[in-house]
Design a protein around this motif. Structure first.
Motif, short mmCIF file in Angstrom:
data_model
loop_
_atom_site.label_atom_id
_atom_site.label_comp_id
_atom_site.label_asym_id
_atom_site.label_seq_id
_atom_site.Cartn_x
_atom_site.Cartn_y
_atom_site.Cartn_z
N SER A 332 0.83 -1.21 0.00
CA SER A 332 0.00 0.00 0.00
C SER A 332 0.86 1.26 0.00
CB SER A 332 -0.93 0.00 1.22
OG SER A 332 -1.94 0.97 1.09
N CYS A 333 1.84 1.29 -0.92
CA CYS A 333 2.76 2.43 -0.99
C CYS A 333 3.27 2.53 -2.43
CB CYS A 333 3.91 2.26 -0.01
SG CYS A 333 4.91 0.77 -0.26
N ARG A 334 4.21 3.42 -2.67
CA ARG A 334 4.87 3.46 -3.97
C ARG A 334 5.92 2.37 -4.04
NH1 ARG A 334 5.49 10.09 -4.31
NH2 ARG A 334 3.26 10.48 -3.94
N GLY A 335 6.41 2.13 -5.25
CA GLY A 335 7.35 1.04 -5.45
C GLY A 335 8.79 1.45 -5.22
N LEU A 336 9.69 0.60 -5.67
CA LEU A 336 11.12 0.81 -5.53
C LEU A 336 11.58 1.94 -6.45
CD1 LEU A 336 13.95 -0.37 -4.55
CD2 LEU A 336 13.87 -1.71 -6.67
N ALA A 337 12.44 2.84 -5.94
CA ALA A 337 12.90 3.98 -6.75
C ALA A 337 14.41 4.14 -6.63
CB ALA A 337 12.20 5.26 -6.31
N LEU A 338 15.07 4.29 -7.79
CA LEU A 338 16.49 4.64 -7.87
C LEU A 338 16.58 5.94 -8.64
CD1 LEU A 338 18.03 1.18 -8.92
CD2 LEU A 338 17.44 1.97 -6.62
N GLU A 339 17.04 7.02 -8.00
CA GLU A 339 17.01 8.33 -8.62
C GLU A 339 18.34 9.05 -8.39
OE1 GLU A 339 13.76 10.23 -6.65
OE2 GLU A 339 12.28 8.77 -7.31
N SER A 340 19.05 9.33 -9.48
CA SER A 340 20.28 10.10 -9.39
C SER A 340 20.13 11.33 -10.28
CB SER A 340 21.47 9.25 -9.85
OG SER A 340 22.68 10.00 -9.76
N VAL A 341 20.01 12.51 -9.67
CA VAL A 341 19.65 13.70 -10.46
C VAL A 341 20.46 14.95 -10.11
CG1 VAL A 341 17.29 12.92 -10.85
CG2 VAL A 341 17.81 14.26 -8.80
N ASP A 342 21.45 14.81 -9.21
CA ASP A 342 22.19 15.99 -8.77
C ASP A 342 23.68 15.93 -9.12
OD1 ASP A 342 19.93 17.22 -7.64
OD2 ASP A 342 20.13 16.04 -5.81
N GLY A 343 24.03 15.18 -10.16
CA GLY A 343 25.41 15.15 -10.63
C GLY A 343 26.24 14.01 -10.09
N GLY A 344 25.69 13.21 -9.18
CA GLY A 344 26.45 12.10 -8.61
C GLY A 344 26.29 10.83 -9.42
N ILE A 345 26.99 9.79 -8.98
CA ILE A 345 26.92 8.49 -9.66
C ILE A 345 26.15 7.51 -8.78
CG2 ILE A 345 29.09 7.62 -8.66
CD1 ILE A 345 29.56 6.29 -11.45
N LEU A 346 25.45 6.59 -9.42
CA LEU A 346 24.78 5.50 -8.74
C LEU A 346 25.27 4.22 -9.41
CD1 LEU A 346 21.03 5.41 -7.73
CD2 LEU A 346 22.13 3.40 -8.73
N GLU A 347 26.05 3.41 -8.67
CA GLU A 347 26.67 2.24 -9.31
C GLU A 347 26.82 1.08 -8.34
OE1 GLU A 347 30.70 2.79 -10.59
OE2 GLU A 347 31.28 3.88 -8.77
N ASN A 348 26.91 -0.11 -8.94
CA ASN A 348 27.09 -1.35 -8.19
C ASN A 348 25.96 -1.55 -7.18
OD1 ASN A 348 29.41 -1.39 -9.68
ND2 ASN A 348 30.83 -1.24 -7.95
N ILE A 349 24.76 -1.74 -7.71
CA ILE A 349 23.57 -1.89 -6.89
C ILE A 349 22.95 -3.25 -7.18
CG2 ILE A 349 21.36 -0.85 -6.24
CD1 ILE A 349 23.72 1.10 -5.95
N THR A 350 22.66 -4.03 -6.15
CA THR A 350 21.93 -5.29 -6.33
C THR A 350 20.68 -5.26 -5.45
OG1 THR A 350 23.15 -6.44 -4.58
CG2 THR A 350 24.03 -6.59 -6.81
N ILE A 351 19.56 -5.64 -6.06
CA ILE A 351 18.28 -5.65 -5.36
C ILE A 351 17.60 -6.96 -5.70
CG2 ILE A 351 16.04 -4.49 -5.11
CD1 ILE A 351 17.48 -1.91 -6.07
N SER A 352 17.19 -7.74 -4.68
CA SER A 352 16.65 -9.06 -4.95
C SER A 352 15.60 -9.47 -3.93
CB SER A 352 17.78 -10.10 -4.95
OG SER A 352 18.41 -10.16 -3.69
N ASN A 353 14.73 -10.36 -4.36
CA ASN A 353 13.71 -10.95 -3.49
C ASN A 353 12.81 -9.88 -2.86
OD1 ASN A 353 14.99 -13.35 -4.09
ND2 ASN A 353 16.13 -13.42 -2.17
N ILE A 354 12.10 -9.19 -3.73
CA ILE A 354 11.21 -8.11 -3.32
C ILE A 354 9.77 -8.50 -3.66
CG2 ILE A 354 10.65 -5.67 -3.58
CD1 ILE A 354 13.44 -6.14 -2.43
N THR A 355 8.87 -8.33 -2.69
CA THR A 355 7.45 -8.60 -2.90
C THR A 355 6.68 -7.32 -2.65
OG1 THR A 355 7.73 -10.89 -2.16
CG2 THR A 355 5.50 -10.02 -2.21
N MET A 356 5.80 -6.95 -3.62
CA MET A 356 5.06 -5.69 -3.53
C MET A 356 3.59 -5.93 -3.87
SD MET A 356 7.74 -2.97 -5.22
CE MET A 356 8.29 -3.83 -6.69
N ILE A 357 2.71 -5.20 -3.15
CA ILE A 357 1.27 -5.33 -3.41
C ILE A 357 0.60 -3.97 -3.23
CG2 ILE A 357 0.78 -6.01 -1.01
CD1 ILE A 357 -1.45 -7.81 -2.10
N ASP A 358 -0.39 -3.70 -4.07
CA ASP A 358 -1.19 -2.47 -3.98
C ASP A 358 -0.29 -1.22 -4.04
OD1 ASP A 358 -3.45 -4.03 -3.76
OD2 ASP A 358 -3.42 -4.03 -1.57
#
Length: 539
Positions: A332-358
């Motif tokens: 009952s919320c928003r989903g997973l978010a990855l946001e890089s918008v201020d000049g930085g780097i986003l790297e080497n990210i692993t995300i696993s075994n996620i369950t989401m509803i509504d």
């Protein structure tokens, strides 16, 4: 007779003396052991320093006195027994364990009591939300400390602390951060955070419950070697914000935060420097967006358009690196978010075994932008080497399923999504399918800022080396949009995609600028269109 009696008396006396001597030795040993134990685990009961615990008397001065006394002796446990302790700012110190016993409640004092510390001086310029710039105006805070912990099965109730970022409104106009001037605002007493730690090392927060946490239930900035474990939070804005921190584990937590993000990694300029948030593990956690208070009372009432998610960003000046997120649930919320918008780097990210509803708005949102809310930005926001796997998302808002948007001048590079099952609520129209989404540009990076997308399942634009494998998308009610749409992709690999579409609707749409496409085991993908794309690319 008398001689026998004398001998017997002597024997008894001799035995008694020997027994007493042994008891004396053992007692002495026990005292030494106890003395050593007491020296290691000294406990300071706040009631011995004047705390009342009636919920009416301001007890923070007594709690601070106990902390000071413990610190003078080299540290120890400051024990808060059962009772309700009305409090303003509590000052943590090094080598202190603030322990809340079962039945103990720290209750945030009303603002009119002026019980919270004044905001400290800040002169780096407003490159982030104002609440990220100040720490002392909190219910519990510490700065430049080592070996600190907040533990126990007690409760921290924010009470009178506020959820608003009023300091920012006084400090500068929110839309004027592109041309900031150094500022040193007059000190303000606006308690708006439950726990705030800055530049601390060796931190443990375990077993506590936080309700009504204000702007931040926890704001942790520039800290390292932290463990946050088995925390329950039912709050009205941000849950746990981890900003410019390193070597941190968040585990076994339940965070309900309808008004903002649940667990959020950030990388602001609050320390006056660009600093990565790195080496972070988030595991076995639950996030949700139920109405405040309804997680704890068990009713779990939904709140429309709630946030409550796990997110990286939006504050992303320094960037993110080496992040692992696993075994988490969203409800009952928003989903997973990855946001890089201020000049930085986003790297080497692993995300696993996620369950989401509504889910509101989307299931997975991956974006880079050029908001550039940082001083003297010289690089584009970048994202590379991201793996998301083993995700089930049901009841997904029709606005967007999986949304991947890079920058035209700096595509996202090296992204793989695999083993994902997504069920949309559906309902998209042919008019929705004809939408041409605008570029994110320097706007705030949220899906609702762009709006409904022309594909209900997957929308990807400005990406290099995008791999999608073992993905299943479907809808609950008929959707007239394609399941997937791709634009400006350099190197697209599709394997075992099973994408439901309505009769007469294309399974996937590929723009002319999608190059080097490899597809296998994906029924419904138009091979003729892929061939046409290949011919156009060769020209």
């Amino acid at each position: 007779m008398s001689r026998q009696k004398s001998t017997l008396d002597f024997t008894i006396t001799e035995k008694s003396f020997f027994l007493a001597f042994v008891i004396f030795l053992l007692s002495g040993f026990y005292i030494v052991i106890n003395a050593q134990s007491k020296e290691i685990t000294t406990v300071y009961n706040v009631r011995n320093y004047g705390a009342i615990g009636d919920g009416k008397t301001l007890d923070s001065p007594a709690i601070n006195k106990a902390i000071e006394e413990a610190a003078k002796s080299g540290g120890g446990t400051v024990w808060i027994p059962a009772g309700t302790y009305l409090s303003g700012s509590i000052h943590l110190q090094s080598n202190i364990n603030l322990h809340l016993d079962s039945g103990a409640t720290i209750l945030g004092a009303p603002q009119e009591m002026n019980a919270y510390d004044e905001t400290e001086s800040y002169t780096f310029g407003p490159y982030q939300d104002g609440a990220h710039s100040y720490f002392h105006n909190s219910l519990i805070w510490g700065e430049n400390l080592v070996n600190i912990s907040i533990t126990g099965n007690g409760l921290i109730n924010g009470g009178g602390i506020i959820r608003d970022d009023l300091i920012l409104n006084k400090m500068n106009d929110h839309d004027n951060w592109k041309n900031p001037t150094k500022n040193n605002m007059p000190a303000l007493r606006l308690g708006n955070k439950t726990i705030a730690l800055k530049l601390c090392k060796n931190v443990l927060i375990r077993d506590i419950t936080i309700v009504h946490g204000g702007h931040f239930g926890m704001l942790l900035t520039g800290c390292e070697i932290m463990t946050i474990d088995n925390v329950t939070m039912d709050t009205n804005r941000d849950g746990i914000d981890i900003d410019c921190c390193r070597n941190t584990t968040v585990s076994n937590c339940r965070i309900n935060s309808p008004g903002d993000d649940g667990i959020c990694l950030k990388s602001t300029f609050a320390l006056g420097e660009f600093r990565l948030t790195e080496n972070i593990t988030i595991t076995n956690c639950q996030v949700s967006g139920f109405q405040e208070g309804t997680l704890l009372d068990g009713t779990m009432k939904p709140r429309p358009n709630a946030s409550g998610r796990i997110k990286l960003g939006t504050e992303s000046s320094g960037g993110f690196r080496n992040i692992a997120i696993s075994n988490c649930t969203f409800r009952s919320c928003r989903g997973l978010a990855l946001e890089s918008v201020d000049g930085g780097i986003l790297e080497n990210i692993t995300i696993s075994n996620i369950t989401m509803i509504d889910l509101y708005h989307y299931a997975i949102y991956i974006a880079t932008g050029n908001r550039n809310r940082s001083p003297n930005v010289k690089t584009n926001s970048r994202m590379k080497n991201v793996l998301i796997s083993n995700v089930i998302a049901t009841g997904v808002d029709m606005m967007s399923g999986i949304q991947i948007i890079g920058l035209p001048e700096q595509p996202i590079d090296g992204l793989r999504l695999e083993n994902i099952r997504l069920t949309s609520k559906g309902g998209g129209t042919l008019e929705d399918a004809a939408i041409k989404p605008r570029e994110l540009g320097d706007g705030y990076p949220e899906p609702y800022k762009i709006g409904t997308l022309p594909a209900y399942g997957i929308f990807a634009r400005h990406v290099k080396n995008l791999e999608l494998a073992n993905i299943n998308t479907q809808f609950e009610t008929t959707d007239k949009r394609p399941a997937a749409m791709f634009s400006d992709i350099q190197g697209l690999y599709l394997d075992n995609l099973k994408l439901q579409v309505a009769k007469g609707i294309k399974t996937a749409v590929f723009a002319d600028d999608v190059a080097t496409i490899t597809t296998q085991n994906s029924p419904g993908i138009d091979k003729n269109q892929l061939l046409e794309n290949s011919k156009k690319q060769k020209k």
